[in-house]
Design a protein around this motif. Structure first.
Motif, short mmCIF file in Angstrom:
data_model
loop_
_atom_site.label_atom_id
_atom_site.label_comp_id
_atom_site.label_asym_id
_atom_site.label_seq_id
_atom_site.Cartn_x
_atom_site.Cartn_y
_atom_site.Cartn_z
N SER A 1 0.87 -1.17 0.00
CA SER A 1 0.00 0.00 0.00
C SER A 1 0.91 1.22 0.00
O SER A 1 2.04 1.16 0.50
CB SER A 1 -0.91 0.01 1.23
N PRO A 2 0.46 2.33 -0.57
CA PRO A 2 1.31 3.52 -0.65
C PRO A 2 1.36 4.23 0.71
O PRO A 2 0.70 5.24 0.93
CB PRO A 2 0.63 4.37 -1.72
N SER A 3 2.14 3.69 1.60
CA SER A 3 2.29 4.21 2.96
C SER A 3 3.71 3.91 3.41
O SER A 3 4.40 3.09 2.79
CB SER A 3 1.28 3.52 3.88
N PRO A 4 4.15 4.52 4.50
CA PRO A 4 5.49 4.16 5.01
C PRO A 4 5.59 2.67 5.32
O PRO A 4 6.62 2.05 5.08
CB PRO A 4 5.61 5.01 6.29
N GLU A 5 4.51 2.09 5.82
CA GLU A 5 4.52 0.66 6.13
C GLU A 5 4.62 -0.19 4.87
O GLU A 5 5.33 -1.20 4.84
CB GLU A 5 3.26 0.28 6.92
N GLY A 6 3.91 0.22 3.84
CA GLY A 6 3.97 -0.49 2.57
C GLY A 6 5.35 -0.42 1.95
O GLY A 6 5.86 -1.41 1.41
N LYS A 7 5.97 0.75 2.04
CA LYS A 7 7.34 0.90 1.51
C LYS A 7 8.33 0.07 2.31
O LYS A 7 9.26 -0.51 1.75
CB LYS A 7 7.71 2.38 1.50
N ALA A 8 8.13 -0.01 3.64
CA ALA A 8 8.99 -0.84 4.48
C ALA A 8 8.85 -2.31 4.09
O ALA A 8 9.84 -3.05 4.08
CB ALA A 8 8.65 -0.63 5.95
N ALA A 9 7.64 -2.74 3.77
CA ALA A 9 7.42 -4.12 3.35
C ALA A 9 8.16 -4.41 2.04
O ALA A 9 8.78 -5.46 1.89
CB ALA A 9 5.92 -4.40 3.20
N VAL A 10 8.11 -3.48 1.10
CA VAL A 10 8.82 -3.66 -0.17
C VAL A 10 10.33 -3.73 0.08
O VAL A 10 11.01 -4.61 -0.47
CB VAL A 10 8.48 -2.52 -1.16
N ASN B 1 -0.76 6.34 -9.98
CA ASN B 1 0.25 6.16 -11.02
C ASN B 1 1.62 6.60 -10.52
O ASN B 1 2.63 5.95 -10.80
CB ASN B 1 -0.12 6.94 -12.28
N GLN B 2 1.67 7.70 -9.76
CA GLN B 2 2.94 8.18 -9.21
C GLN B 2 3.51 7.16 -8.22
O GLN B 2 4.71 6.88 -8.24
CB GLN B 2 2.77 9.53 -8.54
N ASP B 3 2.66 6.62 -7.35
CA ASP B 3 3.10 5.59 -6.41
C ASP B 3 3.67 4.39 -7.16
O ASP B 3 4.72 3.85 -6.77
CB ASP B 3 1.94 5.10 -5.53
N MET B 4 2.99 3.97 -8.21
CA MET B 4 3.44 2.81 -8.98
C MET B 4 4.77 3.10 -9.67
O MET B 4 5.64 2.22 -9.74
CB MET B 4 2.37 2.39 -9.98
N ASP B 5 4.94 4.33 -10.19
CA ASP B 5 6.21 4.70 -10.82
C ASP B 5 7.36 4.64 -9.81
O ASP B 5 8.45 4.15 -10.12
CB ASP B 5 6.12 6.09 -11.44
N GLU B 6 7.12 5.13 -8.58
CA GLU B 6 8.14 5.08 -7.54
C GLU B 6 8.48 3.64 -7.16
O GLU B 6 9.64 3.29 -6.96
CB GLU B 6 7.68 5.86 -6.30
N LEU C 1 12.21 -1.09 -7.38
CA LEU C 1 12.47 -2.48 -7.75
C LEU C 1 13.50 -2.59 -8.87
O LEU C 1 14.39 -3.44 -8.83
CB LEU C 1 11.17 -3.18 -8.13
N ARG C 2 13.39 -1.71 -9.85
CA ARG C 2 14.36 -1.73 -10.95
C ARG C 2 15.77 -1.48 -10.43
O ARG C 2 16.71 -2.19 -10.76
CB ARG C 2 13.99 -0.69 -12.01
N SER C 3 15.91 -0.48 -9.58
CA SER C 3 17.24 -0.13 -9.08
C SER C 3 17.79 -1.19 -8.11
O SER C 3 19.00 -1.27 -7.93
CB SER C 3 17.23 1.25 -8.42
N SER C 4 16.93 -2.00 -7.54
CA SER C 4 17.39 -3.06 -6.63
C SER C 4 18.03 -4.22 -7.38
O SER C 4 18.77 -5.00 -6.81
CB SER C 4 16.22 -3.60 -5.80
N LYS C 5 17.69 -4.34 -8.65
CA LYS C 5 18.20 -5.38 -9.53
C LYS C 5 17.77 -6.79 -9.13
O LYS C 5 18.39 -7.77 -9.54
CB LYS C 5 19.72 -5.29 -9.65
N VAL C 6 16.70 -6.90 -8.35
CA VAL C 6 16.15 -8.23 -8.07
C VAL C 6 15.13 -8.56 -9.14
O VAL C 6 14.52 -7.67 -9.74
CB VAL C 6 15.49 -8.32 -6.67
N SER C 7 14.94 -9.84 -9.37
CA SER C 7 13.89 -10.26 -10.28
C SER C 7 12.56 -9.90 -9.63
O SER C 7 12.35 -10.18 -8.45
CB SER C 7 13.99 -11.78 -10.49
N HIS C 8 11.68 -9.27 -10.41
CA HIS C 8 10.44 -8.80 -9.78
C HIS C 8 9.29 -8.71 -10.78
O HIS C 8 9.49 -8.74 -11.99
CB HIS C 8 10.65 -7.41 -9.15
N GLU C 9 8.11 -8.61 -10.19
CA GLU C 9 6.88 -8.40 -10.94
C GLU C 9 6.00 -7.51 -10.07
O GLU C 9 5.97 -7.64 -8.85
CB GLU C 9 6.19 -9.73 -11.21
#
Length: 134
Positions: A8-17, A50-55, A60-68
């Motif tokens: 979810s677009p929240s500090p907690e969601g970002k921590a989970a990612v 859309n902005q949240d999804m772009d971030e 994920l792209r910059s982490s270089k892990v395989s992702h979806e």
């Protein structure tokens, strides 16, 4: 193996990612990030813009892990979507979710979303808190 992150677009969601990315790096796993909502209103709580999804894509792209990255707005409950995806993904190692800090009374009764995921998941669930400064 796959690490499934409920986002979810929240500090907690970002921590989970962030936690999911770290685990994927440690185990050479794939990360699947799911953002889900009923989709009835454009400003539904928990639904990424859309902005949240772009971030998210950039992190994920910059982490270089395989992702979806998946976003389901098809009328289903987000918990149902996350659990169904975990079940459909045969090699799910764990589900990672963000959780809010709670008062002493709030700790007694965990949020219904997190509680449902923890109780109904067939794989380990990791609940991650955001940094206190976030």
């Amino acid at each position: 193996m796959t690490i499934l992150v409920g986002y979810s677009p929240s500090p907690e969601g970002k921590a989970a990612v962030t936690f999911g990315i770290d685990q994927a790096k440690a185990f050479d796993d794939t990360v699947i990030v799911l953002n889900a909502g009923i989709g009835e209103t454009p400003d539904e709580r928990g639904v990424a813009t859309n902005q949240d999804m772009d971030e998210l894509k950039e992190a994920l792209r910059s982490s270089k892990v395989s992702h979806e990255i998946l976003q389901f707005l098809r009328g289903n409950d987000p918990v149902e979507e996350l659990l169904a995806l975990a079940e459909a993904t045969e090699d799910t190692r764990m589900i990672v979710i963000g959780s809010r800090r709670r008062s002493p009374v709030g700790k007694l009764i965990m949020g219904s979303t997190a509680q449902r995921i923890i109780l109904d998941a067939d794989v380990p669930v990791v609940s991650v808190k955001a940094d206190k400064k976030a």
